[in-house]
Design an enzyme around this catalytic site. Structure first.
Site, PDB file in Angstrom:
ATOM      1  CB  CYS A   1      65.862  -0.733   4.125  1.00  0.00           C
ATOM      2  SG  CYS A   1      65.014   0.854   4.226  1.00  0.00           S
TER       3      CYS A   1
ATOM      4  CG  HIS B   1      59.953   4.239  16.491  1.00  0.00           C
ATOM      5  ND1 HIS B   1      59.615   4.602  15.207  1.00  0.00           N
ATOM      6  CD2 HIS B   1      59.264   3.080  16.736  1.00  0.00           C
ATOM      7  CE1 HIS B   1      58.769   3.725  14.708  1.00  0.00           C
ATOM      8  NE2 HIS B   1      58.542   2.777  15.608  1.00  0.00           N
TER       9      HIS B   1
ATOM     10  CB  CYS C   1      63.155  -2.021   6.470  1.00  0.00           C
ATOM     11  SG  CYS C   1      63.858  -0.694   7.476  1.00  0.00           S
TER      12      CYS C   1
ATOM     13  CB  CYS D   1      65.729   3.170   7.338  1.00  0.00           C
ATOM     14  SG  CYS D   1      63.944   3.043   7.112  1.00  0.00           S
TER      15      CYS D   1
ATOM     16  CG  HIS E   1      60.704  -1.356  15.254  1.00  0.00           C
ATOM     17  ND1 HIS E   1      60.295  -1.406  13.943  1.00  0.00           N
ATOM     18  CD2 HIS E   1      59.754  -0.631  15.905  1.00  0.00           C
ATOM     19  CE1 HIS E   1      59.157  -0.745  13.814  1.00  0.00           C
ATOM     20  NE2 HIS E   1      58.797  -0.267  14.990  1.00  0.00           N
ATOM     21  CD  GLU E   2      59.401  -0.051  19.831  1.00  0.00           C
ATOM     22  OE1 GLU E   2      59.257   1.190  19.760  1.00  0.00           O
ATOM     23  OE2 GLU E   2      58.523  -0.839  19.433  1.00  0.00           O
TER      24      GLU E   2
END
Ligand code: ZN
Ligand code: ZN
Length: 182
Positions: A165, A134, A146, A168, A130-131
């Protein structure tokens, strides 16, 4: 292609098996080489004595200034508790579209039921991806499955998958073509 570096900056000794799991999933998700960076340097001056936590923003600032040579992105992984001023705590923080991200294991053992080591590593893998997402310019996703969905608690983290997903993934691949792999 430059690599994504994973750097253990925790207070305790690194758990190699755990870091290896993160490395493999990061490599798969971002279709890029991912390597473990062994360096004993640690950020200083990030501890807030009043809060008893470390400033994730200051860790990012240190990390951006201490990028391993050849690193496309660097993700710091720690066991200390992180905060940003407006929140009680954060699981991690990243520079949107930048090079540095940090993720913490400190809260990943939380939950109502007994939490197994396997569950903690699954959660760490998701928050790490996740990070890093970004740093590649991906913002929060509306799909709760997601990995880029914003998780405010452990139930949310457990609900999502460790992968992007389809939407993304398309954005990610487009950004790579725009030169985010420099
Ligand atoms: Zn996020
Ligand atoms: Zn998504």
């Amino acid at each position: 292609m430059a690599a994504i570096y994973l750097w253990w900056i925790g207070a305790d000794a690194a758990d190699r098996d755990l870091l290896e799991q993160v490395r493999q999933q990061v490599g798969r998700t971002f279709e890029a080489p991912a390597v473990l960076w062994d360096d004993p340097s640690r950020p200083t001056g990030t501890y807030d004595t009043r809060r008893g936590q470390h400033s994730s923003t200051q860790i990012l600032r240190w990390l951006a200034a201490h990028q391993p040579p050849g690193a496309m992105k660097t993700l710091a992984i720690t066991d200390v508790d992180l905060f940003i001023p407006v929140l009680t705590f954060v699981y991690g923080e990243a520079q949107l579209g930048g090079r540095a991200a940090v993720v913490s294991m400190a809260r990943l053992g939380d939950g109502t039921a007994r939490v197994s080591p396997a569950m903690v590593s699954a959660r760490l893998v998701k928050e790490a991806v996740h990070e890093l997402g970004h740093t590649f310019g991906l913002t929060h996703c509306g799909s709760e499955r997601c990995v880029m969905t914003r998780s405010v608690n452990m139930a949310g983290v457990d609900r999502k998958a460790a992968v992007l997903c389809a939407d993304c993934r398309t954005v990610y691949r487009d950004r790579l073509l725009e030169g985010y792999d420099q």
